[in-house]
Design a protein around this motif. Structure first.
Motif, mmCIF file in Angstrom:
data_model
loop_
_atom_site.group_PDB
_atom_site.id
_atom_site.type_symbol
_atom_site.label_atom_id
_atom_site.label_comp_id
_atom_site.label_asym_id
_atom_site.label_seq_id
_atom_site.Cartn_x
_atom_site.Cartn_y
_atom_site.Cartn_z
ATOM 1 N N GLY A 322 -75.622 -13.305 27.115
ATOM 2 C CA GLY A 322 -74.885 -13.510 28.370
ATOM 3 C C GLY A 322 -74.196 -14.823 28.498
ATOM 4 N N VAL A 323 -73.363 -15.003 29.242
ATOM 5 C CA VAL A 323 -72.232 -16.022 29.278
ATOM 6 C C VAL A 323 -72.881 -17.074 30.138
ATOM 7 C CG1 VAL A 323 -69.963 -16.330 30.257
ATOM 8 C CG2 VAL A 323 -70.471 -14.209 29.078
ATOM 9 N N ARG A 324 -72.418 -18.411 29.974
ATOM 10 C CA ARG A 324 -72.812 -19.428 30.715
ATOM 11 C C ARG A 324 -71.614 -19.734 31.545
ATOM 12 N NH1 ARG A 324 -72.248 -25.789 29.070
ATOM 13 N NH2 ARG A 324 -73.949 -26.481 30.516
ATOM 14 N N ILE A 325 -72.060 -20.014 33.017
ATOM 15 C CA ILE A 325 -71.157 -20.262 33.856
ATOM 16 C C ILE A 325 -71.683 -21.611 34.729
ATOM 17 C CG2 ILE A 325 -69.799 -19.256 36.021
ATOM 18 C CD1 ILE A 325 -70.856 -16.417 34.889
ATOM 19 N N PRO A 326 -71.308 -22.571 34.380
ATOM 20 C CA PRO A 326 -71.832 -23.828 34.994
ATOM 21 C C PRO A 326 -71.487 -23.697 36.586
ATOM 22 C CG PRO A 326 -70.486 -24.364 33.159
ATOM 23 C CD PRO A 326 -70.202 -22.865 33.331
ATOM 24 N N ARG A 327 -72.318 -24.633 37.380
ATOM 25 C CA ARG A 327 -72.275 -24.345 38.801
ATOM 26 C C ARG A 327 -71.705 -25.746 39.429
ATOM 27 N NH1 ARG A 327 -75.999 -20.511 41.928
ATOM 28 N NH2 ARG A 327 -77.155 -19.594 40.266
ATOM 29 N N SER A 328 -71.759 -26.736 38.623
ATOM 30 C CA SER A 328 -71.249 -28.080 38.850
ATOM 31 C C SER A 328 -70.880 -28.929 37.839
ATOM 32 C CB SER A 328 -72.155 -28.881 39.924
ATOM 33 O OG SER A 328 -73.336 -29.011 39.235
ATOM 34 N N LEU A 329 -70.129 -30.165 38.074
ATOM 35 C CA LEU A 329 -69.880 -30.929 37.041
ATOM 36 C C LEU A 329 -69.707 -32.565 37.564
ATOM 37 C CD1 LEU A 329 -66.084 -31.431 36.111
ATOM 38 C CD2 LEU A 329 -66.758 -30.168 38.195
ATOM 39 N N ASP A 330 -69.754 -33.200 36.645
ATOM 40 C CA ASP A 330 -69.666 -34.833 36.750
ATOM 41 C C ASP A 330 -68.239 -35.072 37.131
ATOM 42 O OD1 ASP A 330 -69.549 -37.672 37.076
ATOM 43 O OD2 ASP A 330 -71.047 -37.884 35.580
ATOM 44 N N ALA A 331 -67.616 -34.835 38.224
ATOM 45 C CA ALA A 331 -66.262 -34.843 38.208
ATOM 46 C C ALA A 331 -65.494 -36.366 37.910
ATOM 47 C CB ALA A 331 -65.767 -34.462 39.572
ATOM 48 N N ASP A 332 -66.261 -37.177 38.242
ATOM 49 C CA ASP A 332 -65.775 -38.626 38.093
ATOM 50 C C ASP A 332 -65.579 -38.993 36.410
ATOM 51 O OD1 ASP A 332 -65.607 -39.604 40.443
ATOM 52 O OD2 ASP A 332 -67.346 -40.554 40.813
ATOM 53 N N LYS A 333 -66.628 -38.428 35.620
ATOM 54 C CA LYS A 333 -66.441 -38.479 34.337
ATOM 55 C C LYS A 333 -65.148 -37.856 34.011
ATOM 56 C CE LYS A 333 -69.423 -40.067 31.836
ATOM 57 N NZ LYS A 333 -70.798 -39.705 31.259
ATOM 58 N N PHE A 334 -65.084 -36.491 34.306
ATOM 59 C CA PHE A 334 -63.795 -35.885 33.843
ATOM 60 C C PHE A 334 -62.699 -36.606 34.269
ATOM 61 C CE2 PHE A 334 -60.646 -33.006 35.515
ATOM 62 C CZ PHE A 334 -60.015 -32.497 34.358
ATOM 63 N N TRP A 335 -62.472 -37.341 35.426
ATOM 64 C CA TRP A 335 -61.219 -37.899 35.864
ATOM 65 C C TRP A 335 -61.021 -39.406 34.943
ATOM 66 C CZ3 TRP A 335 -58.324 -34.870 38.118
ATOM 67 C CH2 TRP A 335 -58.740 -33.880 39.000
ATOM 68 N N HIS A 336 -62.284 -39.740 34.523
ATOM 69 C CA HIS A 336 -62.200 -41.003 33.674
ATOM 70 C C HIS A 336 -61.619 -40.431 32.245
ATOM 71 C CE1 HIS A 336 -63.495 -44.789 31.955
ATOM 72 N NE2 HIS A 336 -63.812 -44.079 31.081
ATOM 73 N N ALA A 337 -61.790 -39.125 31.754
ATOM 74 C CA ALA A 337 -61.576 -38.563 30.535
ATOM 75 C C ALA A 337 -59.875 -38.603 30.600
ATOM 76 C CB ALA A 337 -62.309 -37.581 29.909
ATOM 77 N N LEU A 338 -59.576 -37.900 31.699
ATOM 78 C CA LEU A 338 -58.259 -37.942 31.916
ATOM 79 C C LEU A 338 -57.175 -38.969 31.651
ATOM 80 C CD1 LEU A 338 -56.049 -35.302 32.179
ATOM 81 C CD2 LEU A 338 -56.331 -35.614 34.643
ATOM 82 N N GLU A 339 -57.876 -39.914 32.294
ATOM 83 C CA GLU A 339 -57.023 -41.262 32.377
ATOM 84 C C GLU A 339 -57.149 -41.891 31.077
ATOM 85 O OE1 GLU A 339 -55.545 -43.348 33.820
ATOM 86 O OE2 GLU A 339 -55.866 -45.136 32.974
ATOM 87 N N LEU A 340 -58.170 -41.631 30.313
ATOM 88 C CA LEU A 340 -58.495 -42.147 29.014
ATOM 89 C C LEU A 340 -57.146 -41.577 28.062
ATOM 90 C CD1 LEU A 340 -59.976 -43.570 26.536
ATOM 91 C CD2 LEU A 340 -61.241 -41.231 26.378
ATOM 92 N N CYS A 341 -57.034 -40.139 28.390
ATOM 93 C CA CYS A 341 -56.101 -39.549 27.592
ATOM 94 C C CYS A 341 -54.790 -39.848 27.994
ATOM 95 C CB CYS A 341 -56.387 -37.917 27.629
ATOM 96 S SG CYS A 341 -57.920 -37.460 26.883
ATOM 97 N N MET A 342 -54.410 -40.238 29.198
ATOM 98 C CA MET A 342 -53.160 -40.446 29.462
ATOM 99 C C MET A 342 -52.741 -41.772 29.052
ATOM 100 S SD MET A 342 -51.026 -39.299 31.984
ATOM 101 C CE MET A 342 -51.785 -38.686 33.377
ATOM 102 N N ASN A 343 -53.895 -42.892 28.898
ATOM 103 C CA ASN A 343 -53.693 -44.177 28.512
ATOM 104 C C ASN A 343 -53.331 -44.241 26.881
ATOM 105 O OD1 ASN A 343 -53.756 -46.769 28.577
ATOM 106 N ND2 ASN A 343 -55.961 -47.125 28.819
ATOM 107 N N ARG A 344 -54.085 -43.272 26.220
ATOM 108 C CA ARG A 344 -53.816 -43.131 24.801
ATOM 109 C C ARG A 344 -52.320 -42.660 24.492
ATOM 110 N NH1 ARG A 344 -58.217 -42.628 20.950
ATOM 111 N NH2 ARG A 344 -57.319 -40.903 20.175
ATOM 112 N N ALA A 345 -52.134 -41.626 25.393
ATOM 113 C CA ALA A 345 -50.638 -41.109 25.148
ATOM 114 C C ALA A 345 -49.513 -42.113 25.392
ATOM 115 C CB ALA A 345 -50.420 -39.730 26.233
ATOM 116 N N ASP A 346 -49.727 -42.891 26.400
ATOM 117 C CA ASP A 346 -48.993 -43.822 26.802
ATOM 118 C C ASP A 346 -48.649 -44.828 25.573
ATOM 119 O OD1 ASP A 346 -47.806 -43.598 29.403
ATOM 120 O OD2 ASP A 346 -49.335 -44.810 30.487
ATOM 121 N N GLN A 347 -49.587 -45.098 24.786
ATOM 122 C CA GLN A 347 -49.590 -46.115 23.790
ATOM 123 C C GLN A 347 -48.659 -45.510 22.595
ATOM 124 O OE1 GLN A 347 -53.518 -47.639 23.674
ATOM 125 N NE2 GLN A 347 -52.840 -48.141 25.707
ATOM 126 N N THR A 348 -48.487 -44.224 22.732
ATOM 127 C CA THR A 348 -47.593 -43.592 21.458
ATOM 128 C C THR A 348 -45.861 -43.870 21.378
ATOM 129 O OG1 THR A 348 -47.626 -41.431 22.364
ATOM 130 C CG2 THR A 348 -49.391 -41.951 20.678
#
Ligand code: BDR
Ligand code: CA
Length: 348
Positions: A322-348
């Motif tokens: 069977g397939v894994r279908i997550p029901r919830s996530l730590d959304a704050d950690k996700f936004w933090h990761a997106l911000e980290l990536c934006m920051n790294r992209a900004d520095q190139t």
């Protein structure tokens, strides 16, 4: 680093998926293939090239894949993503290179994934499953070889997560019912567009235990609210790249408000299919937790005919299948990761 290949149809949320795949320090982006979906294949390919150019990664290979579904006519999501597939900003650069049109996307995906040691590489799909289905049907050894497969697609509904997908709809008898999908009251767009391809993937027994399905029930827990958009705008001190992403998200927010009456902000579907690869990361600061209620697994079917075409239905799978279908996530950690990536992209 986790080696991954992203198959996508950019797409506002696909653009964010590419940003995370290209800039998160835990990922090595092997390449990008494109598929018909939010717009025509040609437009989606152009958008993928533009996004990679905008974020300073013009060296990542981009290979166009399927221009139409397995056995149905092409449909697009211009009501959500605009005619171009990525409307709302004038800051997207024109690509300075051509896609690798002389290559076959499925072969490139196979070669890139098999070139990594066994059980290390991942395939992430953010669009209709046409390319992925062709890949696993043509080269079944890829399913044996990869560590995992993660796809944004499908919708379970019926209180799977208690999240609303927008206003109720009226059935044929005029009775008000809860909405499950976004393309129809029953079906999510990526599955609806090519349900045969989706079904062949979700019912592939080798792939099932390696598959994570990111459904609307989960993605509607990650709205790019004003607070999130303000954070991504660097609290009023934005780079051109941040302004570009903000304009894209504002456009996406507006169409979600118009089409679904969702005013909190647009759900950022596709990057969650990338972020879920960090779910079991040993470093707690990096980990983004996705909850599957202690490891529940599902047999997934896709309805191929009738009013509910493209609907994903689930039954509990026996252990080890069977397939894994997550029901919830730590959304704050996700936004933090997106911000980290934006920051790294900004520095190139
Ligand atoms: C999915 O459909 C597309 O419009 C988005 O890019 C996402 O992949 C959400 O249903
Ligand atoms: Ca997409």
């Amino acid at each position: 680093k986790i080696p991954l290949w992203v198959d996508c149809d950019p797409g506002h949320d696909d653009a964010c998926a590419i940003l995370i795949a290209a800039y998160h320090p835990c990922f090595e982006l092997l390449g990008v293939s494109t598929v018909h979906g939010n717009a025509s294949l040609q437009k989606c390919t152009n958008n993928a090239l533009s996004v990679l150019e905008a974020i300073g990664k013009p060296e990542i290979p981009v290979v166009p894949g399927s221009s139409r579904p397995f056995c149905r006519t092409v449909d697009t999501a211009s009501d959500i993503h605009g005619e171009s597939g990525l409307a709302g900003t004038s800051l997207l650069p024109q690509p300075s290179r051509l896609p690798l049109s002389h290559c076959n996307a499925v072969k490139e995906m196979r070669d890139a994934l098999l070139a990594q040691p066994k059980n290390t590489s991942y395939l992430v799909t953010c669009g209709p499953l046409t390319n992925a289905a062709l890949l696993f049907a043509t080269f079944p050894e890829v399913a044996e070889h990869i560590a995992g497969f993660s796809a944004m697609g499908g919708a379970i509904g019926s209180n799977f997560t208690n999240v609303s997908m927008g206003p109720p709809y009226l059935d044929s008898r005029g009775v008000s019912r809860d909405r499950t999908g976004n393309k129809t009251p029953f079906a999510e767009f990526n599955i609806w567009v090519d349900p045969e391809s989706a079904r062949s993937i979700l019912q592939n027994p080798v792939l099932q235990p390696k598959t994570t399905l990111i459904t609307l029930d989960l993605t509607h827990q990650a709205y790019a609210t004003r607070r999130v958009q303000n954070m991504l705008l660097n609290h009023g001190n934005p780079s051109q790249l941040r302004v570009m992403f903000n304009e894209l998200l504002m456009f996406f927010a507006q169409t979600y408000a118009e089409v679904f009456g969702l005013t909190e902000g647009p759900p950022l579907h596709d990057p969650l299919a990338v972020a879920v690869l960090l779910d079991r990361h040993p470093d707690e600061d990096v980990r983004i937790s996705f909850d599957d209620q202690g490891g529940e697994r599902w047999d997934v079917d896709v309805i191929l005919e009738g009013e509910q075409i493209g609907r994903t239905t689930i039954t509990k799978a026996s252990s080890g299948h069977g397939v894994r279908i997550p029901r919830s996530l730590d959304a704050d950690k996700f936004w933090h990761a997106l911000e980290l990536c934006m920051n790294r992209a900004d520095q190139t």
